[in-house]
Design an enzyme around this catalytic site. Structure first.
Site, PDB file in Angstrom:
ATOM      1  N   ASP A 114      28.486  38.652  21.998  1.00 61.32           N
ATOM      2  CA  ASP A 114      28.348  37.377  21.285  1.00 61.32           C
ATOM      3  C   ASP A 114      29.648  37.185  20.494  1.00 61.32           C
ATOM      4  O   ASP A 114      30.494  38.094  20.413  1.00 61.32           O
ATOM      5  CB  ASP A 114      27.121  37.454  20.353  1.00 61.32           C
ATOM      6  CG  ASP A 114      26.779  36.120  19.696  1.00 61.32           C
ATOM      7  OD1 ASP A 114      27.317  35.072  20.100  1.00 61.32           O
ATOM      8  OD2 ASP A 114      25.955  36.136  18.743  1.00 61.32           O
ATOM      9  N   CYS A 134      24.972  34.515  24.748  1.00 59.43           N
ATOM     10  CA  CYS A 134      24.088  33.394  24.386  1.00 59.43           C
ATOM     11  C   CYS A 134      24.818  32.066  24.366  1.00 59.43           C
ATOM     12  O   CYS A 134      24.188  31.018  24.438  1.00 59.43           O
ATOM     13  CB  CYS A 134      23.417  33.673  23.052  1.00 59.43           C
ATOM     14  SG  CYS A 134      24.558  33.736  21.647  1.00 59.43           S
ATOM     15  N   HIS A 193      17.603  35.780  16.297  1.00 59.86           N
ATOM     16  CA  HIS A 193      17.624  34.640  17.216  1.00 59.86           C
ATOM     17  C   HIS A 193      16.616  34.917  18.335  1.00 59.86           C
ATOM     18  O   HIS A 193      16.979  35.101  19.502  1.00 59.86           O
ATOM     19  CB  HIS A 193      19.037  34.445  17.771  1.00 59.86           C
ATOM     20  CG  HIS A 193      19.256  33.121  18.446  1.00 59.86           C
ATOM     21  ND1 HIS A 193      18.298  32.113  18.491  1.00 59.86           N
ATOM     22  CD2 HIS A 193      20.350  32.631  19.111  1.00 59.86           C
ATOM     23  CE1 HIS A 193      18.788  31.086  19.147  1.00 59.86           C
ATOM     24  NE2 HIS A 193      20.012  31.370  19.535  1.00 59.86           N
TER      25      HIS A 193
HETATM   26  N1   CP Z   1      22.716  29.995  22.181  1.00 61.55           N
HETATM   27  C1   CP Z   1      22.451  29.008  21.291  1.00 61.55           C
HETATM   28  O1   CP Z   1      21.528  29.101  20.452  1.00 61.55           O
HETATM   29  O2   CP Z   1      23.247  27.917  21.411  1.00 61.55           O
HETATM   30  P1   CP Z   1      23.345  26.677  20.413  1.00 61.55           P
HETATM   31  O3   CP Z   1      23.973  27.159  19.137  1.00 61.55           O
HETATM   32  O4   CP Z   1      24.175  25.683  21.149  1.00 61.55           O
HETATM   33  O5   CP Z   1      21.947  26.159  20.150  1.00 61.55           O
HETATM   34  N1  NVA Z   2      25.652  34.766  16.511  1.00 59.77           N
HETATM   35  C1  NVA Z   2      25.882  33.363  16.775  1.00 59.77           C
HETATM   36  C2  NVA Z   2      24.892  32.849  17.762  1.00 59.77           C
HETATM   37  C3  NVA Z   2      25.053  31.387  18.117  1.00 59.77           C
HETATM   38  C4  NVA Z   2      24.015  30.895  19.069  1.00 59.77           C
HETATM   39  C5  NVA Z   2      25.804  32.593  15.477  1.00 59.77           C
HETATM   40  O1  NVA Z   2      24.903  32.876  14.675  1.00 59.77           O
HETATM   41  O2  NVA Z   2      26.628  31.712  15.253  1.00 59.77           O
END
Ligand code: CP
Ligand code: NVA
Length: 303
Positions: A220, A260, A132
């Site tokens: 997270d 995040c 990410h």
């Molecule tokens: N942190 C993040 O990417 O949030 P969303 O899943 O809301 O885009």
């Molecule tokens: N680790 C999480 C991040 C979301 C922004 C996911 O992949 O769902």
């Protein structure tokens, strides 16, 4: 565009370029606060392919394009041919003849790679199961804003060795900070990321040890998108990895806390931490907008 630059991983940028983006994100944030009109992307379009849910990523990219004078198109598998089995390669070929840049959020990282391989225009990874990187630009900007340069600092990642954690592993190498990762056995970050960037990282089991003197504590969700069926099992496994007051007390007195988002209060983080004095999560979320504007400007007009 000949040989477009893609942003699939933090390793696609040099450390100097990442630092440049962080600085530029701060300038763009200040310009926006003064309501300065700055439209270098007038008539440029961003295609946004979302195969997973999103609040922050969708809104920050769409608003960012609008503020830069351009336009964003939301594409979901529910109402595009991607959802009816059109190959990702064909979708990339077609979309990249129409739009000027593509952001894609999907499951297997290989889909992002294949999309980029067949795209004529820059492709941005808006989250895959592996990485990410856009979130890391915002996290780094936020750290710099609150505490200055992150080089030489101690970061503690507590929880799942997931896409966010892998991007932290890459960031540790690129910006030269040390990263303690506390996770349960079997939930370590990607072996490849650790192999490439591992000299900055230590994987351990004890979250208290990982948090010791940390300048930044990050966590997270315990079950990422696509892992919904493992939620209950993961809740049991990850319970000792909750970021709570006891963890923050191990960290440096002026440590900041990031997540995040979306967050689950009283699971991976207590309300006392995420809504408490160490937390910078709202600035972190806002900075998705500014750092991605810097990224779009860099990829499209080379600034
Ligand atoms: N942190 C993040 O990417 O949030 P969303 O899943 O809301 O885009
Ligand atoms: N680790 C999480 C991040 C979301 C922004 C996911 O992949 O769902």
């Amino acid at each position: 565009m000949k040989n477009p630059r893609h942003f699939l991983s933090l390793l696609d940028l040099t450390p100097g370029e990442i630092r440049g983006l962080i600085a530029r994100a701060g300038e763009l944030k200040a310009m926006q606060a003064r309501h300065e009109v700055y439209e270098p992307l007038k008539n440029w379009s961003l295609g946004m392919v979302f195969e997973k849910s999103s609040t922050r990523t969708r809104v920050s990219f769409e608003v960012g394009m609008t503020q830069l004078g351009g336009h964003a198109i939301f594409l979901s598998p529910n109402d595009t041919q991607l959802g009816r089995g059109e190959p990702i390669e064909d979708s990339a070929r077609v979309l990249s003849r129409m739009v000027d840049v593509v952001m894609i959020r999907t499951f297997a990282h290989d889909r992002v790679r294949r999309f980029a391989e067949h795209s004529r225009v820059p492709v941005i990874n808006g989250l895959s199961d592996l990485l990410h990187p856009c979130q890391l630009l915002a996290d780094l900007q936020t750290y710099f804003e609150h505490r200055g340069d992150i080089a030489g600092k101690r970061v503690a990642w507590i929880g799942d060795g997931n896409n966010m954690c892998n991007s932290y592993v890459e960031a540790a190498r690129q910006l030269d900070f040390s990263l303690n990762i506390a996770c349960p056995p079997g939930y370590e970050p990607s072996a490849e990321a650790l192999e490439t960037c591992g000299k900055h990282c230590s994987v351990m089991r004890d979250p208290m040890q990982a948090a010791q003197d940390a300048d930044l504590v990050v966590t997270d969700v315990w079950a990422s998108m696509g892992q919904e069926s493992e939620q209950a099992q993961r809740r049991d496994i990850f319970t000792p990895y909750q970021v709570n007051n006891a963890i923050m007390e191990q960290a440096a007195p002026d440590a900041v806390f990031m997540h995040c988002l979306p967050a689950h209060r009283e699971e991976e983080v207590t309300a006392s931490v995420i809504d408490g004095p160490h937390s910078v999560v709202w600035d972190e979320a806002e900075n998705r907008l500014h750092s991605q504007k810097a990224l779009l400007e860099f990829l499209l007009v080379g600034k």
